[in-house]
Enzyme design. Sequence first.
Site, PDB file in Angstrom:
ATOM      1  N   ASP A 193      36.269  42.695  39.032  1.00 48.37           N
ATOM      2  CA  ASP A 193      37.316  43.186  39.920  1.00 48.37           C
ATOM      3  C   ASP A 193      38.664  42.653  39.431  1.00 48.37           C
ATOM      4  O   ASP A 193      38.922  41.450  39.512  1.00 48.37           O
ATOM      5  CB  ASP A 193      37.041  42.695  41.342  1.00 48.37           C
ATOM      6  CG  ASP A 193      37.996  43.316  42.355  1.00 48.37           C
ATOM      7  OD1 ASP A 193      38.968  43.976  41.930  1.00 48.37           O
ATOM      8  OD2 ASP A 193      37.778  43.115  43.566  1.00 48.37           O
ATOM      9  N   ASP A 202      23.274  36.822  40.635  1.00 44.43           N
ATOM     10  CA  ASP A 202      24.118  37.282  39.538  1.00 44.43           C
ATOM     11  C   ASP A 202      25.185  38.268  40.000  1.00 44.43           C
ATOM     12  O   ASP A 202      25.962  38.756  39.172  1.00 44.43           O
ATOM     13  CB  ASP A 202      23.257  37.933  38.448  1.00 44.43           C
ATOM     14  CG  ASP A 202      22.519  36.897  37.613  1.00 44.43           C
ATOM     15  OD1 ASP A 202      23.197  36.039  37.022  1.00 44.43           O
ATOM     16  OD2 ASP A 202      21.284  36.930  37.570  1.00 44.43           O
ATOM     17  N   SER A 214      46.006  36.141  19.165  1.00 42.91           N
ATOM     18  CA  SER A 214      46.326  34.777  19.576  1.00 42.91           C
ATOM     19  C   SER A 214      45.068  34.031  20.027  1.00 42.91           C
ATOM     20  O   SER A 214      44.841  32.875  19.649  1.00 42.91           O
ATOM     21  CB  SER A 214      47.351  34.810  20.709  1.00 42.91           C
ATOM     22  OG  SER A 214      47.568  33.508  21.218  1.00 42.91           O
ATOM     23  N   THR A 215      44.231  34.705  20.823  1.00 46.07           N
ATOM     24  CA  THR A 215      42.990  34.064  21.285  1.00 46.07           C
ATOM     25  C   THR A 215      42.060  33.776  20.113  1.00 46.07           C
ATOM     26  O   THR A 215      41.373  32.744  20.091  1.00 46.07           O
ATOM     27  CB  THR A 215      42.303  34.959  22.317  1.00 46.07           C
ATOM     28  OG1 THR A 215      43.233  35.315  23.355  1.00 46.07           O
ATOM     29  CG2 THR A 215      41.108  34.261  22.947  1.00 46.07           C
ATOM     30  N   HIS A 254      60.062  35.550  15.574  1.00 50.26           N
ATOM     31  CA  HIS A 254      59.868  36.857  16.189  1.00 50.26           C
ATOM     32  C   HIS A 254      60.809  37.888  15.581  1.00 50.26           C
ATOM     33  O   HIS A 254      60.405  39.015  15.294  1.00 50.26           O
ATOM     34  CB  HIS A 254      60.098  36.757  17.696  1.00 50.26           C
ATOM     35  CG  HIS A 254      60.017  38.078  18.401  1.00 50.26           C
ATOM     36  ND1 HIS A 254      58.839  38.753  18.586  1.00 50.26           N
ATOM     37  CD2 HIS A 254      60.992  38.852  18.951  1.00 50.26           C
ATOM     38  CE1 HIS A 254      59.068  39.879  19.230  1.00 50.26           C
ATOM     39  NE2 HIS A 254      60.378  39.963  19.462  1.00 50.26           N
ATOM     40  N   SER A 261      19.209  38.482  52.855  1.00 54.06           N
ATOM     41  CA  SER A 261      19.184  38.745  51.423  1.00 54.06           C
ATOM     42  C   SER A 261      18.187  37.813  50.746  1.00 54.06           C
ATOM     43  O   SER A 261      17.933  36.697  51.208  1.00 54.06           O
ATOM     44  CB  SER A 261      20.574  38.553  50.800  1.00 54.06           C
ATOM     45  OG  SER A 261      20.510  38.609  49.392  1.00 54.06           O
ATOM     46  N   LYS A 276      41.610  37.400  46.842  1.00 56.13           N
ATOM     47  CA  LYS A 276      42.695  38.144  46.195  1.00 56.13           C
ATOM     48  C   LYS A 276      44.080  37.644  46.599  1.00 56.13           C
ATOM     49  O   LYS A 276      45.046  38.417  46.612  1.00 56.13           O
ATOM     50  CB  LYS A 276      42.556  39.641  46.471  1.00 56.13           C
ATOM     51  CG  LYS A 276      41.239  40.247  45.996  1.00 56.13           C
ATOM     52  CD  LYS A 276      41.143  41.728  46.330  1.00 56.13           C
ATOM     53  CE  LYS A 276      39.824  42.314  45.860  1.00 56.13           C
ATOM     54  NZ  LYS A 276      38.657  41.779  46.567  1.00 56.13           N
ATOM     55  N   GLU A 316      48.535  44.613  25.795  1.00 55.84           N
ATOM     56  CA  GLU A 316      49.525  43.668  25.283  1.00 55.84           C
ATOM     57  C   GLU A 316      49.170  43.281  23.857  1.00 55.84           C
ATOM     58  O   GLU A 316      48.125  42.655  23.605  1.00 55.84           O
ATOM     59  CB  GLU A 316      49.573  42.417  26.162  1.00 55.84           C
ATOM     60  CG  GLU A 316      50.604  41.410  25.676  1.00 55.84           C
ATOM     61  CD  GLU A 316      50.720  40.194  26.575  1.00 55.84           C
ATOM     62  OE1 GLU A 316      51.347  39.207  26.165  1.00 55.84           O
ATOM     63  OE2 GLU A 316      50.180  40.248  27.684  1.00 55.84           O
ATOM     64  N   PHE A 337      18.811  36.759  47.746  1.00 60.06           N
ATOM     65  CA  PHE A 337      19.609  35.971  46.818  1.00 60.06           C
ATOM     66  C   PHE A 337      20.610  35.068  47.527  1.00 60.06           C
ATOM     67  O   PHE A 337      20.869  33.949  47.085  1.00 60.06           O
ATOM     68  CB  PHE A 337      20.357  36.894  45.845  1.00 60.06           C
ATOM     69  CG  PHE A 337      19.450  37.773  45.040  1.00 60.06           C
ATOM     70  CD1 PHE A 337      18.792  37.285  43.927  1.00 60.06           C
ATOM     71  CD2 PHE A 337      19.249  39.096  45.404  1.00 60.06           C
ATOM     72  CE1 PHE A 337      17.954  38.093  43.193  1.00 60.06           C
ATOM     73  CE2 PHE A 337      18.415  39.912  44.666  1.00 60.06           C
ATOM     74  CZ  PHE A 337      17.756  39.407  43.559  1.00 60.06           C
TER      75      PHE A 337
END
Length: 1130
Positions: A1002, A886, A798-799, A1098, A859, A926, A792, A861
């Site tokens: 992800d 992490d 813009s950022t 624009h 685990s 998700k 895009e 962690f």
Amino acid sequence: MATSLITRKLRSAEATNDVEPGWLKRQVTGVLQSISSHACQHPIHTIVVIALLASTTYVGLLEGSLFDSVRNSRNIAGQVDVDTLLQGSRNLRLGESTSWKWQVEDSLASQDYTGVNHLALTTFIFSDSLSKSSSIAPAATELPIPSNASAQPVPFTPNLFSPFSHDSSLAFTLPFDQVPQFLKAVQEIPDTSSDEDDGEQKKWIMRAARGSAYGSGGAIKLWLADAWGSFVDLIKHAETIDIVIMTLGYLSMHLSFVSLFFSMRRLGSNFWLAATVLFSGVFAFLFGLLVTTKLGVPINVLLLSEGLPFLVVTIGFEKPIILTRAVLTAAADNRGRAGQASSSTTKSIQDSIQTAIKEQGFEIIRDYCIEIAILIAGAASGVQGGLRQFCFLAAWILFFDCVLLFTFYTTILCIKLEINRIKRHITLRKALEEDGITHRVAENVASSNDWPLTESESSNKTSIFGRKLRSSSVRRFKILMVGGFVLVNVVNLSTIPFRDSSQGAGLPLLSRVSNVFAPTPIDPFKVAENGLDSIYVSAKSQMMETVVTVIPPIKYKLEYPSVYYAALGESRTFDIEYTDQFLDAVGGRVIESLLKSIEDPIISKWIIAALTLSIILNGYLFNAARWSIKEPEVAPVPAAPTVAVVEAKKEYPKIDLNPDTPKRSLEECEAFLKEKRAAYLSDEELIELSLRGKIPGYALEKTMENEDLMSRVDAFTRAVKIRRAVVARTPATSAITGSLECSKLPYKDYNYTLVHGACCENVIGYLPLPLGVAGPLTIDGQSYFIPMATTEGVLVASTSRGAKAINAGGGAVTVLTGDGMTRGPCVGFPTLARAAAAKVWIDSEEGRSILTAAFNSTSRFARLQHLKTALAGTYLYIRFKTTTGDAMGMNMISKGVEKALHVMATECGFDDMATISVSGNFCTDKKAAAINWIDGRGKSVVAEAIIPGDVVRSVLKSDVNALVELNTSKNLIGSAMAGSVGGFNAHASNIVTAVFLATGQDPAQNVESSSCITTMRNLNGNLQIAVSMPSIEVGTIGGGTILEAQSAMLDMLGVRGSHPTNPGDNARQLARIVAAAVLAGELSLCSALAAGHLVRAHMAHNRSAATTRTSTPVSAAVSAARGLTMSSSE
């Protein structure tokens, strides 16, 4: 100039400035670097040689002290050793030559006292004779004094502890030549207060006459008892102020030790570095003591015990700490730059040590020289009382401490860096494996993250000192090094008793060292002041020149006359039990010589066992010595794309892949496949086998892999090429996929070994995605360029505009309010009552503790934080929330959930429970869900910035009040009208997705990660803007972060891989960066929308003549901002 002559401890921080190094500094630094470089190239050799030299030195000390008393005990045979009792005596002269004042003289052996009244003054101490449970000490008239001896009692001198001591004392004076006869006569004194009539009676036994009755064990105990008694006597006859000063000195010394351990702990070492610093100091002391005594300077234990604490406190351990900090800092800097440097400029462990010595070496040497010069001045002074001798010793100690710092200790630091590298490698590999990545891929990723880089090989071994070892060998290596050193010294100590006393002549270098443990000369006035006064009065009245030898106090102990058992002990033979044989052998009573000891069967077996252990240890150490760190000579090569896996350096045989080569028959090709030689077939033959179903499409990588023929990277790339052709030629889809084989989709020059088994299956290539950077953006005081992968247009621009405005206001501030990934399994029960019982149990303290223990066991962690349950009929939903280090942690937490549910079903009385799904959408993953918005998932971050009003007008081309109103009406009310859940923002998803793609996250988790509410308010004319994002799901290890391009972006942000000291910090920092980037994007878009001229701007400044895609609010907003900027510039 004067400041440089002050030691580091006394210089202020402001006195240090960076100047061009002078000639002397360059020369000194070069010598230090050369010495440390040679030491670090052979670390095992260096450590073993120095440790053995130090062992030899202290073995000489002990051989001349502790075990000499053990050997001498066999010659006592119940008789008084007069020479031993006279050790430590002091001679005092009184006469006209001394103006009738007591004058201390040198030792007895060096004086001629002919024609002088030479007297001896001795004090007897009867232990515990004043206690109620003990017998009364004998009176002076009860002593068995020989008739030809003229011993006269004199007043004894009380000591500091006399008022509350249970010991009593008698003092006698007699001619010196009668001392041997007198002492032999009083070696046993009858106990007249005893009531025993039958059998043997106890007697007061002189301490020197007790040794041989107890065998070797008793001789060693006697030595220890004598040492303790000497210490107590020293305390008793010391001044109160001396005791206070020495106590403070020893307390300060031990506080210095504690400070050393705390300092090293802050540098990342809990024990070993501090311990090796102390070892280095002990070695320096032993070497300095050896040289000092060899040069003829008298040193005794009293001098050492009084001076060493103050030397330790004064000098301290600042220099090893400074060198350690410099080495670890240089290593961290080199590791941080390793990803940016080419293969020809990669720094090694030795380079870190060289850099540290270059920065701090000269200053450390300068401090040593100043301190040694001061001690030399003290040694050259005329001050008496031991100061000169101790300054001489201390100067040598500092000299050897300096030498060992740049040899022995730099070698230890080299090993420390190597072990740190191995720990990082193992930690990263295990974290990746816990996140669901295969062992082979995890090993490749960990190897590519190693510093210094090592060759990546397909094995479970790691490199140490240039040699491949299993990861489990690291702890064993440390234990064997320390245990081996201890074992060598134990063998050294244990074999001393087997050496003949004449062997000392073979070590002339150590002949003087044993004198260190000789008895310290006493202070005659503290021991026998009252007796000396009595002698003084007599000598002065007779005007007779007198010499008095003050003998150290002799102790008596009430016991059975052991001297009578000495003869029985001498008659014992080897026919009794083995234990007595061994103890007698150790004590030296049976051994006449080393040859005779070898003849004994028990002793010979013991020696053989010790020799075997020594051979095994030496074999291990010197085999390990071949692991020396050697720097490879790297020839300069032209710049080329860097590939993390360096397996391609290996040369492989050429195979004929010419399509014109006659094709093999199908039967021959199948035979190659069965023999696992499919890699030798041509591409066309492999395509034909795949189309016929002989090679499954998903198994091409495994089929192509042949380490003798090609590297894994080449094999996987070939598999991708063949799969593209198979997809293109598949009859069912060839009409629409036929162009894939020759399409512009790239597949070459990509490391598919990181993809296989971790990121994607049935790979046919990779998709290049435009990557830009926004910023720099200041986040919590640190500036970052934000990587953004997007198609895009103007999103990055813009950022960047928002980042510019935020920086003008001082940067963004972020707060982490939560950190915990969730998984919500669904379990079912036969009845509602059972489901409710399970819910109550899980919510109870007992259920929570049992599930937490089971979950955490899976685990290193994952640590369970919270459990939340919800009931729907007979279905129970359990939301596990846990830290995952992490890693993003979905696979890690799934394993923990399975384990917890298994324990609940099999051990907690819920065997009727059925696990419906390990993920019951109660996570929620998700999908947009209010539970994530309320309770959070992943990292919960709030980012804030305050933009000055003039910056809003000049940079953002807007107004504070207009922005506040727009945010309220659009982001808050508008989203509420739409019934949004977590969508109270302008376009957070744009920035989150772009950063996720760039950093290997992800992309599907953008759904919940983009949940954000943007708030704005007018703060005294300035704009206060904040974004609250409760469910940012990111990780810095595992998943797409292992890919080379994505890991490079994480490297650019400084958050690649697992945090070395605090697992989870890198992932949390990445979440802060994402939130701050969203803040910049929200600010810029809202400012453009508030400008009010979006459509006109624009249309006026659209650079595309033909419409190529639908315009978005972002493109319109940034175009409007550009238009306003251009208009103002005109």
